[in-house]
Structures are given as structure tokens and as C-alpha cells.
Scaffold this motif. Structure first.
Motif, PDB file in Angstrom:
ATOM      1  N   LEU A  70       0.675   5.875   6.155  1.00  0.00           N
ATOM      2  CA  LEU A  70       1.770   5.436   5.304  1.00  0.00           C
ATOM      3  C   LEU A  70       3.057   5.643   6.087  1.00  0.00           C
ATOM      4  O   LEU A  70       3.283   6.729   6.638  1.00  0.00           O
ATOM      5  N   GLY A  71       3.866   4.604   6.188  1.00  0.00           N
ATOM      6  CA  GLY A  71       5.072   4.754   6.975  1.00  0.00           C
ATOM      7  C   GLY A  71       6.065   3.645   6.752  1.00  0.00           C
ATOM      8  O   GLY A  71       5.909   2.798   5.871  1.00  0.00           O
ATOM      9  N   GLN A  72       7.086   3.656   7.608  1.00  0.00           N
ATOM     10  CA  GLN A  72       8.182   2.701   7.524  1.00  0.00           C
ATOM     11  C   GLN A  72       8.280   1.927   8.836  1.00  0.00           C
ATOM     12  O   GLN A  72       8.221   2.518   9.919  1.00  0.00           O
ATOM     13  N   VAL A  73       8.435   0.624   8.735  1.00  0.00           N
ATOM     14  CA  VAL A  73       8.615  -0.213   9.918  1.00  0.00           C
ATOM     15  C   VAL A  73      10.005   0.075  10.486  1.00  0.00           C
ATOM     16  O   VAL A  73      11.010  -0.062   9.783  1.00  0.00           O
ATOM     17  N   VAL A  74      10.056   0.488  11.765  1.00  0.00           N
ATOM     18  CA  VAL A  74      11.336   0.799  12.404  1.00  0.00           C
ATOM     19  C   VAL A  74      11.676  -0.193  13.511  1.00  0.00           C
ATOM     20  O   VAL A  74      12.759  -0.142  14.089  1.00  0.00           O
ATOM     21  N   ARG A  84      13.148  -9.071   9.184  1.00  0.00           N
ATOM     22  CA  ARG A  84      13.270  -8.673   7.780  1.00  0.00           C
ATOM     23  C   ARG A  84      12.279  -7.571   7.406  1.00  0.00           C
ATOM     24  O   ARG A  84      12.447  -6.911   6.381  1.00  0.00           O
ATOM     25  N   CYS A  85      11.269  -7.354   8.240  1.00  0.00           N
ATOM     26  CA  CYS A  85      10.281  -6.304   7.968  1.00  0.00           C
ATOM     27  C   CYS A  85      10.817  -4.909   8.295  1.00  0.00           C
ATOM     28  O   CYS A  85      10.294  -3.911   7.791  1.00  0.00           O
ATOM     29  N   VAL A  86      11.839  -4.822   9.142  1.00  0.00           N
ATOM     30  CA  VAL A  86      12.403  -3.525   9.509  1.00  0.00           C
ATOM     31  C   VAL A  86      12.949  -2.846   8.256  1.00  0.00           C
ATOM     32  O   VAL A  86      13.688  -3.440   7.482  1.00  0.00           O
ATOM     33  N   GLY A  87      12.536  -1.609   8.057  1.00  0.00           N
ATOM     34  CA  GLY A  87      12.927  -0.841   6.881  1.00  0.00           C
ATOM     35  C   GLY A  87      11.909  -0.866   5.760  1.00  0.00           C
ATOM     36  O   GLY A  87      11.967  -0.039   4.848  1.00  0.00           O
ATOM     37  N   GLU A  88      10.966  -1.797   5.821  1.00  0.00           N
ATOM     38  CA  GLU A  88       9.934  -1.884   4.789  1.00  0.00           C
ATOM     39  C   GLU A  88       8.919  -0.746   4.930  1.00  0.00           C
ATOM     40  O   GLU A  88       8.620  -0.296   6.041  1.00  0.00           O
ATOM     41  N   TYR A  89       8.380  -0.311   3.805  1.00  0.00           N
ATOM     42  CA  TYR A  89       7.341   0.721   3.804  1.00  0.00           C
ATOM     43  C   TYR A  89       5.982   0.050   3.738  1.00  0.00           C
ATOM     44  O   TYR A  89       5.792  -0.903   2.981  1.00  0.00           O
ATOM     45  N   VAL A  90       5.055   0.551   4.540  1.00  0.00           N
ATOM     46  CA  VAL A  90       3.753  -0.085   4.691  1.00  0.00           C
ATOM     47  C   VAL A  90       2.637   0.958   4.651  1.00  0.00           C
ATOM     48  O   VAL A  90       2.870   2.158   4.763  1.00  0.00           O
ATOM     49  N   SER A 122       0.796  -1.239   0.000  1.00  0.00           N
ATOM     50  CA  SER A 122       0.000   0.000   0.000  1.00  0.00           C
ATOM     51  C   SER A 122       0.823   1.281   0.000  1.00  0.00           C
ATOM     52  O   SER A 122       0.261   2.361   0.016  1.00  0.00           O
ATOM     53  N   ASN A 123       2.152   1.165   0.001  1.00  0.00           N
ATOM     54  CA  ASN A 123       2.974   2.368   0.072  1.00  0.00           C
ATOM     55  C   ASN A 123       4.132   2.287  -0.940  1.00  0.00           C
ATOM     56  O   ASN A 123       5.302   2.364  -0.563  1.00  0.00           O
ATOM     57  N   PRO A 124       3.805   2.172  -2.241  1.00  0.00           N
ATOM     58  CA  PRO A 124       4.860   2.024  -3.249  1.00  0.00           C
ATOM     59  C   PRO A 124       5.746   3.263  -3.387  1.00  0.00           C
ATOM     60  O   PRO A 124       6.886   3.161  -3.833  1.00  0.00           O
ATOM     61  N   ASP A 125       5.243   4.433  -2.990  1.00  0.00           N
ATOM     62  CA  ASP A 125       6.026   5.667  -3.106  1.00  0.00           C
ATOM     63  C   ASP A 125       6.884   5.934  -1.879  1.00  0.00           C
ATOM     64  O   ASP A 125       7.510   6.987  -1.777  1.00  0.00           O
ATOM     65  N   ARG A 126       6.860   5.004  -0.900  1.00  0.00           N
ATOM     66  CA  ARG A 126       7.701   5.082   0.292  1.00  0.00           C
ATOM     67  C   ARG A 126       7.504   6.387   1.055  1.00  0.00           C
ATOM     68  O   ARG A 126       8.456   7.098   1.369  1.00  0.00           O
ATOM     69  N   GLU A 127       6.241   6.661   1.380  1.00  0.00           N
ATOM     70  CA  GLU A 127       5.885   7.901   2.060  1.00  0.00           C
ATOM     71  C   GLU A 127       5.727   7.697   3.559  1.00  0.00           C
ATOM     72  O   GLU A 127       5.515   6.583   4.028  1.00  0.00           O
ATOM     73  N   LYS A 128       5.789   8.814   4.282  1.00  0.00           N
ATOM     74  CA  LYS A 128       5.514   8.835   5.717  1.00  0.00           C
ATOM     75  C   LYS A 128       4.529   9.982   5.947  1.00  0.00           C
ATOM     76  O   LYS A 128       4.925  11.145   6.035  1.00  0.00           O
ATOM     77  N   ARG A 129       3.245   9.611   6.010  1.00  0.00           N
ATOM     78  CA  ARG A 129       2.215  10.636   6.205  1.00  0.00           C
ATOM     79  C   ARG A 129       0.880   9.989   6.510  1.00  0.00           C
ATOM     80  O   ARG A 129       0.698   8.782   6.346  1.00  0.00           O
TER      81      ARG A 129
END
Length: 129
Positions: free
Chosen positions: A83-87, A111-117, A64-71
Motif C-alpha cells: 500500500l503506498g503513494q505514487v511519487v 496525473r497519477c502522481v500523488g494517488e494512493y495505490v 485498493s488503498n482507500p485509507d491512504r496507507e503506506k505499509r
């Protein structure tokens, strides 16, 4: 964690929809801060708490976050697409820009750390810290 200085805009009453502005973004939230006693334009410290009812299917979350956004994207009323990143995992922590969301879904897979979701916030609550 999600504490902000917000500007009060309006409220329909306690535990009903309110509009606030945080960091230049207008948000519709559940009023858990007694907004009926405030004047429009008044500033106050608030804590935002996302309520995740159904985050979605695993494939949907991770596509759901192909543009790698955080909002936060307003959907309807006080619901949002986060929209965010798994930290972090165990618990899952997602950096969604304006807010950090803890446990929007469950995994212990590093392995999910760093992925955008992307996942749905069913309701964004605002209360006094």
C-alpha cells in the motif's frame, strides 16, 4: 534504495524462506543472504527487492488503498500487499513506507502522481547490498 539494518530471525536455507526484522516489522523474505551461516539475533545490512509478478488490473490498483496507507500487509509466505503513494512516473515509483517500489506497474500519466495505490508483491527478496 531499500537498504536496512535487519535482525536475523531464521532461515530455511539459501533461496528459501527466511524471517527477518526491519524497523520493528517482521518480514518473511527469500533468503539471498546466506542466512544458514547466521545466528538468530545477529544484525546485518540487507537490501529488500520486491518482485512484482502480476500487479493487478488498473481499477484494482487504484481502488485498493482507500485509507491512504503506506505499509506492507503480509498475505502468505513472502508475498505482500503493498500500500503506498505514487511519487513519480516514467518509471512509476511508489512510496510504500518501509520500502520504495520502482515499476510496480506502467504509466506515463503525470496525473497519477500523488494517488494512493495497492498492488501485490509476489515475493520480497533480501540480499546483501
Amino acid at each position: 534504495m531499500n537498504k536496512f539494518i535487519a535482525t536475523f530471525i531464521s532461515s530455511e536455507g539459501e533461496f528459501l524462506e527466511a524471517t527477518i526484522e526491519v524497523a520493528g516489522q517482521r518480514l518473511r523474505v527469500m533468503d539471498e543472504f546466506d542466512g544458514a551461516t547466521l545466528a538468530p539475533g545477529q544484525t546485518l545490512e540487507l537490501e529488500l527487492q520486491p518482485f512484482i509478478s502480476v500487479p493487478g488490473e488498473w481499477e484494482e490498483i487504484f481502488s485498493s488503498n482507500p485509507d491512504r496507507e503506506k505499509r506492507l500487509v503480509s498475505l502468505q509466505g513472502w508475498s505482500y500487499l503493498a500500500l503506498g503513494q505514487v511519487v513519480g512516473v516514467n518509471p512509476v515509483v511508489c512510496d510504500c513506507g518501509l520500502i520504495t517500489v520502482v515499476e510496480p506497474f506502467f504509466t506515463t500519466d503525470q496525473r497519477c502522481v500523488g494517488e494512493y495505490v495497492g498492488f501485490k508483491i509476489g515475493r520480497l527478496d533480501a540480499g546483501r547490498p
